[in-house]
Design an enzyme around this catalytic site. Structure first.
Site, PDB file in Angstrom:
ATOM      1  CG  HIS A  64      -1.999  -0.493   1.382  1.00 47.95           C
ATOM      2  ND1 HIS A  64      -1.727  -2.145   2.121  1.00 47.95           N
ATOM      3  CD2 HIS A  64      -3.032  -0.842   1.160  1.00 47.95           C
ATOM      4  CE1 HIS A  64      -2.032  -3.079   2.668  1.00 47.95           C
ATOM      5  NE2 HIS A  64      -3.381  -2.485   1.897  1.00 47.95           N
ATOM      6  CG  ASP A  98       1.944  -1.265   3.362  1.00 51.68           C
ATOM      7  OD1 ASP A  98       1.187  -0.555   4.324  1.00 51.68           O
ATOM      8  OD2 ASP A  98       1.513  -2.081   2.643  1.00 51.68           O
ATOM      9  CD  GLU A 123      -7.698  -8.426  -1.039  1.00 51.71           C
ATOM     10  OE1 GLU A 123      -6.272  -8.396  -0.848  1.00 51.71           O
ATOM     11  OE2 GLU A 123      -7.762  -9.115   0.313  1.00 51.71           O
ATOM     12  CD  GLU A 148      -7.195 -11.630   2.662  1.00 53.23           C
ATOM     13  OE1 GLU A 148      -6.565 -10.720   1.904  1.00 53.23           O
ATOM     14  OE2 GLU A 148      -7.217 -12.132   4.024  1.00 53.23           O
ATOM     15  CG  HIS A 198     -10.479 -11.522   2.823  1.00 55.07           C
ATOM     16  ND1 HIS A 198     -10.368 -10.606   1.724  1.00 55.07           N
ATOM     17  CD2 HIS A 198     -10.351 -11.093   4.212  1.00 55.07           C
ATOM     18  CE1 HIS A 198      -9.418  -9.422   2.079  1.00 55.07           C
ATOM     19  NE2 HIS A 198      -9.905  -9.839   3.782  1.00 55.07           N
ATOM     20  CG  ASP A 225      -3.906 -10.519  -0.461  1.00 51.30           C
ATOM     21  OD1 ASP A 225      -3.047 -10.927  -1.833  1.00 51.30           O
ATOM     22  OD2 ASP A 225      -4.737 -10.228  -0.202  1.00 51.30           O
ATOM     23  CG  ASP A 235      -9.223 -10.383   7.387  1.00 50.55           C
ATOM     24  OD1 ASP A 235      -8.847 -12.020   7.172  1.00 50.55           O
ATOM     25  OD2 ASP A 235      -8.758 -10.076   6.389  1.00 50.55           O
ATOM     26  CG  ASP A 278      -5.219 -10.776   7.814  1.00 48.47           C
ATOM     27  OD1 ASP A 278      -5.867 -11.696   6.890  1.00 48.47           O
ATOM     28  OD2 ASP A 278      -5.386 -10.268   7.063  1.00 48.47           O
ATOM     29  CG  ASP A 287      -3.344  -9.615   3.331  1.00 52.89           C
ATOM     30  OD1 ASP A 287      -2.851  -9.051   4.680  1.00 52.89           O
ATOM     31  OD2 ASP A 287      -4.431  -9.279   2.597  1.00 52.89           O
TER      32      ASP A 287
HETATM   33  C1  XUL Z   1      -7.295  -7.085   4.226  1.00 48.50           C
HETATM   34  C2  XUL Z   1      -6.763  -6.827   2.958  1.00 48.50           C
HETATM   35  C3  XUL Z   1      -5.509  -6.125   2.759  1.00 48.50           C
HETATM   36  C4  XUL Z   1      -5.217  -5.905   1.099  1.00 48.50           C
HETATM   37  C5  XUL Z   1      -5.078  -5.282   0.626  1.00 48.50           C
HETATM   38  O1  XUL Z   1      -8.289  -7.445   5.152  1.00 48.50           O
HETATM   39  O2  XUL Z   1      -6.589  -7.206   2.870  1.00 48.50           O
HETATM   40  O3  XUL Z   1      -4.983  -6.652   3.690  1.00 48.50           O
HETATM   41  O4  XUL Z   1      -5.438  -7.351   0.750  1.00 48.50           O
HETATM   42  O5  XUL Z   1      -5.583  -3.565   0.654  1.00 48.50           O
HETATM   43 CO    CO Z   2      -5.804  -8.859   1.322  1.00 46.54          CO
END
Ligand code: XUL
Ligand code: CO
Length: 439
Positions: free
Chosen positions: A102, A105, A233, A269, A272, A297, A308, A310, A339
């Protein structure tokens, strides 16, 4: 010579499944050929700048556990550059050839966007320098249009035209940097594009504006020579109660409705998809059959937790089913972006490497097993046979469209009653999967 940041951590070798070395790959053997392609080509792994170089274990109840200062004061350009140094050393040691970012970042965000953009120019020059002599490139870039308070009501979907312009400015700059760094793609994750209550929200108006922002991005991107894919996404919730890009099917419908489907694909992702009540494989399949599987992702959620999380991918069944979809779709034009973040108590630098070794080995195993499932061919054969009744007679007429409702009704009446449609054999098929997984 630049000072080593991850001291004591070597270039991670492949040592094979019997190795007990924590800092070695057990399954990811980059040059091994699977179904005619090297593992490294099947699996274009990417490092996520935000989780790996920025996130330090903070959660809602407590501050940082990990030290990601890399010896410099956070919030400075020196620290931003130290993150670049750390990122490149990290990627080289793991043999990772892509990164995702991003805008914010990369540099600390200033109060004035002109200064933020100047910092982005400076850091992207520095990243370009670091890229020289390596095969490391950008997989995709994106703009963070969700952290700054101005985006509390969304970016493209905001009620404020001024905020919409700030979103446009960030997308423009993030596209510039993505192109400058050789990015394969550009991502729109919905961020705060959604709503909390319909009592204050014009959904149609907001969705039209999101599409407008995306069209403007496509026009601008193509004008500066961006030939890659744009991605949506999908995510069903977090941070908004209702996110507009709920899942793959919803995002595909949106892209088609607004004429964006030629320029966009999806970045799916795992966590998600499961938040949307689907399996990871489901959203991959829906994307693939619509010609929209672009990038992934790579992470996983926790079925006991409804958010989430991750986590680094560890579930080999899910990775296998993911790679099964990817192989059948002929690969990705994007890649596999981790991610994923280490758990809050895994706060050391060594944990960062353990995490990537886990993720890369999980997907390597998934690739090996998915190829074995395809080569085994019993699953494919079963699915083919299951629809055999459509290959001749009345079934073939249904498929080719050479029939009418009246003809089908007459056929049914003549039949009296159809036979049962045949066993789905789920348990048998699952046992094939286990056999291939653990043979
Ligand atoms: C948020 C997510 C983000 C995107 C990029 O849940 O997955 O990190 O991948 O904005
Ligand atoms: Co993501």
């Amino acid at each position: 010579m630049m000072k080593e940041i991850f001291e004591g951590i070597p270039v991670i070798p492949y040592e094979g499944p019997a190795s007990k070395n924590a800092l070695a790959f057990k399954f990811y053997d980059s040059d091994r050929v699977i179904m005619g392609k090297k593992m490294s080509e099947h699996l274009p792994f990417a490092m996520a700048w935000w989780h790996n170089l920025c996130a330090a274990g903070t959660d809602m109840f407590g501050r940082d556990t990990a030290d990601k200062s890399f010896g410099l004061e956070k919030g400075t350009m020196e620290h931003a550059k130290a993150k670049v140094d750390a990122g490149f050393e990290f990627m080289k040691k793991l043999g990772i050839r892509y990164f995702c970012f991003h805008d914010v970042d990369l540099v600390p965000e200033a109060d004035d966007i002109k200064e933020t953009n100047r910092r982005l120019d400076e850091i992207s020059d520095y990243i370009l320098e670091k890229m020289q002599g390596t095969d490391i490139k950008c997989l995709w870039g994106t703009a963070n249009m969700f952290s700054n308070p101005r985006f509390m009501n969304g970016a493209g979907s905001t009620n404020s035209a001024d905020v919409f312009c700030f979103a446009a400015a960030q997308v423009k700059k993030a596209l510039d940097i993505t192109v400058k760094l050789g990015g394969r793609g550009y991502v729109f994750w919905g961020g705060r594009e959604g709503y909390e209550t319909l009592l204050n929200t014009d959904v149609k108006f907001e969705q039209e504006n999101i599409a407008k922002l995306m069209h403007l991005a496509v026009d601008y991107g193509r004008s500066i020579g961006f030939t890659g894919d744009f991605y949506i996404e999908p995510k069903p919730k977090e941070p908004m109660k209702h996110q507009y890009d709920f899942d793959a099917a919803t995002a595909i419908g949106f892209l088609r409705q607004y004429g964006l489907d030629k320029d966009f694909k999806l970045n799916i992702e795992a966590n998600h998809a499961t938040l949307a009540g689907h399996t990871f494989q489901h959203d991959l399949r829906i994307s693939a059959i619509n010609g929209m599987l672009g990038s992934i992702d790579a992470n996983q959620g926790d079925m006991l937790l409804g958010w989430d999380t991750d986590e680094f991918p560890f579930n080999v069944y899910d990775a296998t089913m993911c790679m099964y979809e990817v192989l059948k779709a002929g690969g990705l034009t994007g890649g596999f972006n981790f991610d994923s973040k280490t758990r809050r108590p895994s706060y050391t630098m060594e944990d960062m490497f353990h995490a990537y070794i886990l993720g890369m080995d999980t997907f390597a195993l998934g690739l090996i097993k998915a190829a074995a499932l395809i080569e085994d061919s019993r699953l494919d054969k079963f699915v083919e046979d299951r629809y055999a009744s459509y290959r001749s007679g009345i079934g073939a007429k249904i498929r080719s469209g050479e029939t009418t409702l009246a003809e089908l009704a007459a056929y049914a009446e003549k039949l009296g009653a159809p036979e049962l449609p045949g066993s789905g054999r789920q348990e048998y098929l699952e046992s094939i999967v286990n056999q291939v997984m653990f043979n």
